[in-house]
Design a protein around this motif. Structure first.
Motif, PDB file in Angstrom:
ATOM      1  N   GLY A  16       0.815  -1.212   0.000  1.00 60.88           N
ATOM      2  CA  GLY A  16       0.000   0.000   0.000  1.00 60.88           C
ATOM      3  C   GLY A  16       0.851   1.264   0.000  1.00 60.88           C
ATOM      4  N   ILE A  17       0.367   2.272  -0.693  1.00 60.08           N
ATOM      5  CA  ILE A  17       0.949   3.622  -0.642  1.00 60.08           C
ATOM      6  C   ILE A  17      -0.183   4.525  -0.200  1.00 60.08           C
ATOM      7  CG2 ILE A  17       2.246   5.383  -1.886  1.00 60.08           C
ATOM      8  CD1 ILE A  17       2.587   3.097  -4.094  1.00 60.08           C
ATOM      9  N   LEU A  18      -0.007   5.230   0.898  1.00 64.85           N
ATOM     10  CA  LEU A  18      -1.097   5.939   1.571  1.00 64.85           C
ATOM     11  C   LEU A  18      -0.929   7.446   1.430  1.00 64.85           C
ATOM     12  CD1 LEU A  18      -0.801   3.821   4.859  1.00 64.85           C
ATOM     13  CD2 LEU A  18      -2.115   3.248   2.813  1.00 64.85           C
ATOM     14  N   CYS A  19      -1.811   8.070   0.649  1.00 66.81           N
ATOM     15  CA  CYS A  19      -1.735   9.517   0.404  1.00 66.81           C
ATOM     16  C   CYS A  19      -3.097  10.158   0.657  1.00 66.81           C
ATOM     17  CB  CYS A  19      -1.310   9.796  -1.043  1.00 66.81           C
ATOM     18  SG  CYS A  19       0.335   9.204  -1.466  1.00 66.81           S
ATOM     19  N   HIS A  20      -3.110  11.480   0.733  1.00 68.22           N
ATOM     20  CA  HIS A  20      -4.392  12.185   0.864  1.00 68.22           C
ATOM     21  C   HIS A  20      -4.458  13.351  -0.111  1.00 68.22           C
ATOM     22  CE1 HIS A  20      -2.985  15.726   3.271  1.00 68.22           C
ATOM     23  NE2 HIS A  20      -2.100  14.879   3.758  1.00 68.22           N
ATOM     24  N   LEU A  21      -5.689  13.682  -0.492  1.00 73.88           N
ATOM     25  CA  LEU A  21      -5.943  14.703  -1.511  1.00 73.88           C
ATOM     26  C   LEU A  21      -6.488  15.997  -0.936  1.00 73.88           C
ATOM     27  CD1 LEU A  21      -7.646  12.337  -4.104  1.00 73.88           C
ATOM     28  CD2 LEU A  21      -5.273  13.128  -4.123  1.00 73.88           C
ATOM     29  N   ASP A  22      -6.941  15.984   0.308  1.00 73.88           N
ATOM     30  CA  ASP A  22      -7.446  17.211   0.923  1.00 73.88           C
ATOM     31  C   ASP A  22      -6.283  18.075   1.380  1.00 73.88           C
ATOM     32  OD1 ASP A  22      -7.010  15.111   2.878  1.00 73.88           O
ATOM     33  OD2 ASP A  22      -7.796  16.496   4.387  1.00 73.88           O
ATOM     34  N   VAL A  23      -6.532  19.365   1.494  1.00 79.75           N
ATOM     35  CA  VAL A  23      -5.513  20.315   1.933  1.00 79.75           C
ATOM     36  C   VAL A  23      -6.095  21.218   3.009  1.00 79.75           C
ATOM     37  CG1 VAL A  23      -4.346  20.314  -0.305  1.00 79.75           C
ATOM     38  CG2 VAL A  23      -6.101  22.031   0.143  1.00 79.75           C
ATOM     39  N   VAL A  24      -5.217  21.834   3.796  1.00 82.18           N
ATOM     40  CA  VAL A  24      -5.664  22.834   4.761  1.00 82.18           C
ATOM     41  C   VAL A  24      -6.001  24.128   4.018  1.00 82.18           C
ATOM     42  CG1 VAL A  24      -4.355  21.855   6.664  1.00 82.18           C
ATOM     43  CG2 VAL A  24      -3.295  23.606   5.225  1.00 82.18           C
TER      44      VAL A  24
ATOM     45  N   LYS B  23       3.358  -8.697  -5.944  1.00 80.74           N
ATOM     46  CA  LYS B  23       2.198  -8.383  -5.112  1.00 80.74           C
ATOM     47  C   LYS B  23       1.408  -7.280  -5.808  1.00 80.74           C
ATOM     48  CE  LYS B  23       5.241  -8.998  -1.095  1.00 80.74           C
ATOM     49  NZ  LYS B  23       5.944  -8.312  -0.002  1.00 80.74           N
ATOM     50  N   ARG B  24       0.169  -7.123  -5.407  1.00 82.16           N
ATOM     51  CA  ARG B  24      -0.582  -5.966  -5.901  1.00 82.16           C
ATOM     52  C   ARG B  24      -0.003  -4.681  -5.306  1.00 82.16           C
ATOM     53  NH1 ARG B  24      -6.075  -6.792  -3.712  1.00 82.16           N
ATOM     54  NH2 ARG B  24      -5.026  -8.346  -2.443  1.00 82.16           N
ATOM     55  N   ILE B  25       0.043  -3.654  -6.112  1.00 85.74           N
ATOM     56  CA  ILE B  25       0.476  -2.332  -5.649  1.00 85.74           C
ATOM     57  C   ILE B  25      -0.760  -1.447  -5.632  1.00 85.74           C
ATOM     58  CG2 ILE B  25       2.107  -0.450  -5.978  1.00 85.74           C
ATOM     59  CD1 ILE B  25       3.388  -3.265  -5.743  1.00 85.74           C
ATOM     60  N   ARG B  26      -1.128  -0.927  -4.485  1.00 87.00           N
ATOM     61  CA  ARG B  26      -2.358  -0.131  -4.373  1.00 87.00           C
ATOM     62  C   ARG B  26      -2.057   1.244  -3.785  1.00 87.00           C
ATOM     63  NH1 ARG B  26      -7.925  -2.397  -1.719  1.00 87.00           N
ATOM     64  NH2 ARG B  26      -7.759  -3.713  -3.610  1.00 87.00           N
TER      65      ARG B  26
ATOM     66  N   PHE C 151       3.640   2.228   2.970  1.00 88.66           N
ATOM     67  CA  PHE C 151       4.323   3.457   3.384  1.00 88.66           C
ATOM     68  C   PHE C 151       3.465   4.652   2.997  1.00 88.66           C
ATOM     69  CE2 PHE C 151       6.069   2.870  -0.923  1.00 88.66           C
ATOM     70  CZ  PHE C 151       6.013   4.152  -1.458  1.00 88.66           C
ATOM     71  N   SER C 152       3.632   5.731   3.750  1.00 90.39           N
ATOM     72  CA  SER C 152       2.892   6.967   3.514  1.00 90.39           C
ATOM     73  C   SER C 152       3.886   8.096   3.245  1.00 90.39           C
ATOM     74  CB  SER C 152       2.030   7.317   4.732  1.00 90.39           C
ATOM     75  OG  SER C 152       1.334   8.544   4.522  1.00 90.39           O
TER      76      SER C 152
ATOM     77  N   THR D  60       0.523  10.660  10.194  1.00 97.34           N
ATOM     78  CA  THR D  60       0.230  10.200   8.841  1.00 97.34           C
ATOM     79  C   THR D  60      -0.719   9.013   8.885  1.00 97.34           C
ATOM     80  OG1 THR D  60       1.976   8.525   8.625  1.00 97.34           O
ATOM     81  CG2 THR D  60       2.626  10.818   8.259  1.00 97.34           C
ATOM     82  N   TYR D  61      -1.151   8.608   7.706  1.00100.94           N
ATOM     83  CA  TYR D  61      -2.010   7.436   7.593  1.00100.94           C
ATOM     84  C   TYR D  61      -1.319   6.156   8.047  1.00100.94           C
ATOM     85  CZ  TYR D  61      -5.621   9.741   4.692  1.00100.94           C
ATOM     86  OH  TYR D  61      -6.631  10.524   4.217  1.00100.94           O
ATOM     87  N   ALA D  62      -0.004   6.186   8.216  1.00102.75           N
ATOM     88  CA  ALA D  62       0.705   4.977   8.642  1.00102.75           C
ATOM     89  C   ALA D  62       0.146   4.434   9.951  1.00102.75           C
ATOM     90  CB  ALA D  62       2.197   5.276   8.784  1.00102.75           C
ATOM     91  N   ARG D  63      -0.383   5.305  10.793  1.00 99.40           N
ATOM     92  CA  ARG D  63      -0.953   4.859  12.066  1.00 99.40           C
ATOM     93  C   ARG D  63      -2.171   3.966  11.883  1.00 99.40           C
ATOM     94  NH1 ARG D  63       0.221   9.104  16.302  1.00 99.40           N
ATOM     95  NH2 ARG D  63       1.417  10.713  15.254  1.00 99.40           N
ATOM     96  N   SER D  64      -2.836   4.112  10.754  1.00 97.42           N
ATOM     97  CA  SER D  64      -4.110   3.414  10.557  1.00 97.42           C
ATOM     98  C   SER D  64      -3.944   2.011   9.996  1.00 97.42           C
ATOM     99  CB  SER D  64      -4.994   4.229   9.611  1.00 97.42           C
ATOM    100  OG  SER D  64      -4.398   4.336   8.323  1.00 97.42           O
TER     101      SER D  64
END
Length: 464
Positions: free
Chosen positions: A78-86, A137-140, A168-169, A411-415
């Motif tokens: 998994g690669i964990l990113c976000h699209l929202d901004v402050v 492996k699958r890369i998501r 990783f995030s 980061t999302y790594a905690r989740s």
């Protein structure tokens, strides 16, 4: 193996980031089936469409999150990113949603946090695909949409979709983050009884800040002067190196406090406009009562400090000291509320922080409300995931001296199980996350893409 594909994709990658930056993806009120507003929805739809055009499998997870996937197999990287901004804040030189390029830098809200790394991760997947790489492996690439305001997006994703086996995030720093401090967000609130008519200055309102995890760059107080304060404001600006405007507006006086925005995990890089204004109000003769007590408590127990010492939480451990950020305030003549963001040391417990605050608040009449806590994350530096990513970083940069680090950011790594933050800010680079004129150096964008490409390849090939 993928260098030729990488060079071919650079120009389009830059354009893709510009287009994503031009979508203002700040959280707004839910509209229809768009839980975080139209702007965030458009950003999610844009990147999923981009991934589909590249030939990847994509899925929109109920408009809370989405993913872009490459490869086959039971296991998943998994690669964990976000699209929202402050929110953008004030005083930008460049259009915060323009995606303008100047002197090798691409400017805009989210270029570093976290749209730039998201685009870099997507094009890392494309580089491998175009080079004919077949992952084991699958890369998501998992894309969240409200990381900056609670991460309900990733909670929803986890209810509906499978977790990666390793992840990783790229939402922090290089080389590798093996520890993230605990995060607490809460309010301090008090209702005000009617103040005594003692001839003091009336504070009609005091507002400031855009998000708990931002150092506020603007705050404003509206008041009725019963005695002149213009000279006090001028003297305060000089002695405290503050920037507070004094403006007469009919019968009222406006005090406009200008600070410097920064990420809430690094408040030392900013100037807190709310704290600056509270310090001034503490010096003038305001009406005695609950409201003035609340203002003076904040000025004297928080002020311009960010270590939490005066609030009973001046903790530190072998990794980090506690970080305290006063992010927002909303006060009138009936009640006052401030929102606080704390990053607490990895070895501490949530109750240590809560008990320290309770001790400082005792007898003040101020209530601690809306408590939200995210526990710390910690991996030993020798953990296989940490050591694998460290080897990728060293192979690509030649930096053999850097070691895994701990941070105050979250980061999302905690989740996710078996996940850490990896990049995307390089050592020594200017950190403009959550600040005006946020930018990414284009050479750094290309370099992180190269690093992520190798990281995906190795994580897909190794058992971790």
């Amino acid at each position: 193996m993928y260098n030729q594909a990488f060079e071919h994709n650079k120009t389009r990658m830059t354009q893709s980031l510009q287009e994503l930056i031009q979508i203002k993806s700040v959280r707004e009120t839910a509209v229809g089936n768009m839980p975080f507003g139209e702007g965030i929805q458009k950003a999610l739809e844009y990147i999923l469409k981009l991934g589909a055009e590249m030939g990847f499998k994509t899925k929109n997870v109920d408009n809370y999150a989405g993913y872009i996937e490459f490869g086959e197999g039971e296991e998943m990287v998994g690669i964990l990113c976000h699209l929202d901004v402050v929110p953008e804040g004030e005083h930008w030189t460049f259009n915060p949603y323009g995606g303008e390029i100047s002197e090798g830098k691409l400017y805009g809200r989210g270029t570093l946090d976290n749209k730039g790394p998201a685009i870099a991760s997507l094009y890392a997947m494309k580089n491998l695909k175009d080079a004919g790489f077949v992952p084991h492996k699958r890369i998501r690439l998992i894309l969240g949409t409200n990381e900056e305001s609670g991460s309900a997006c990733i909670e929803h994703y986890l209810e509906k979709e499978e977790k990666p086996n390793v992840a990783f995030s790229p939402d922090a720093d290089f080389p590798v983050i093996h520890g993230e401090m605990g995060i607490v967000v809460f309010n301090l609130e008090r209702e005000f009884a009617k103040a005594d008519n003692d001839g003091g200055i009336e504070i009609l309102s005091l507002k400031g800040g855009n998000a708990p995890n931002m150092v506020p760059d603007y705050a404003e107080a509206k008041l009725l002067e019963t005695r002149p304060i213009k000279d006090i404001v001028a003297a305060y600006n000089i002695t405290k190196n503050a920037q507070i405007e004094y403006i007469q507006d009919g019968d009222f006086t406006l005090l406009k406090s200008h600070g410097v925005s920064a990420h809430g995990s690094t408040p030392e890089k900013g100037v807190n406009a709310i704290s600056q204004l509270l310090g001034l109000l503490d010096l003038i003769d305001i009406r005695i009562g609950d409201q003035s007590n609340f203002i003076r408590f904040l000025a004297n127990h928080i002020g311009m400090d960010y270590d939490g010492e005066k609030m009973g939480v001046g903790f530190k451990d072998a990794y980090n000291p506690l970080v305290f950020n006063l992010g927002m305030i909303d006060l009138d003549q009936t009640a006052g509320k401030v929102t606080i963001n704390i990053r607490y040391p990895i070895t501490l417990k949530e109750d240590d922080v809560k008990n320290g605050l309770a001790s400082a608040l005792k007898g003040s009449g101020i209530e601690l409300t809306h408590w939200r806590c995210t526990p710390p994350l910690f991996f030993p530096p020798a953990h296989p995931l940490v050591s694998t990513l460290m080897s990728v970083y060293r192979d690509k940069t030649g930096d053999m001296d850097s070691k895994p680090i701990t941070i105050g950011g979250g980061t999302y790594a905690r989740s996710m199980p078996n996940a850490v933050a990896f990049g995307a800010l390089f050592p020594g680079a200017v950190d403009t996350m959550h600040q005006k004129d946020e930018y990414i150096v284009l050479d750094d964008l290309y370099k992180m893409t190269d690093i992520f490409t190798l990281a995906i390849q190795r994580l897909s090939e190794q058992k971790i």
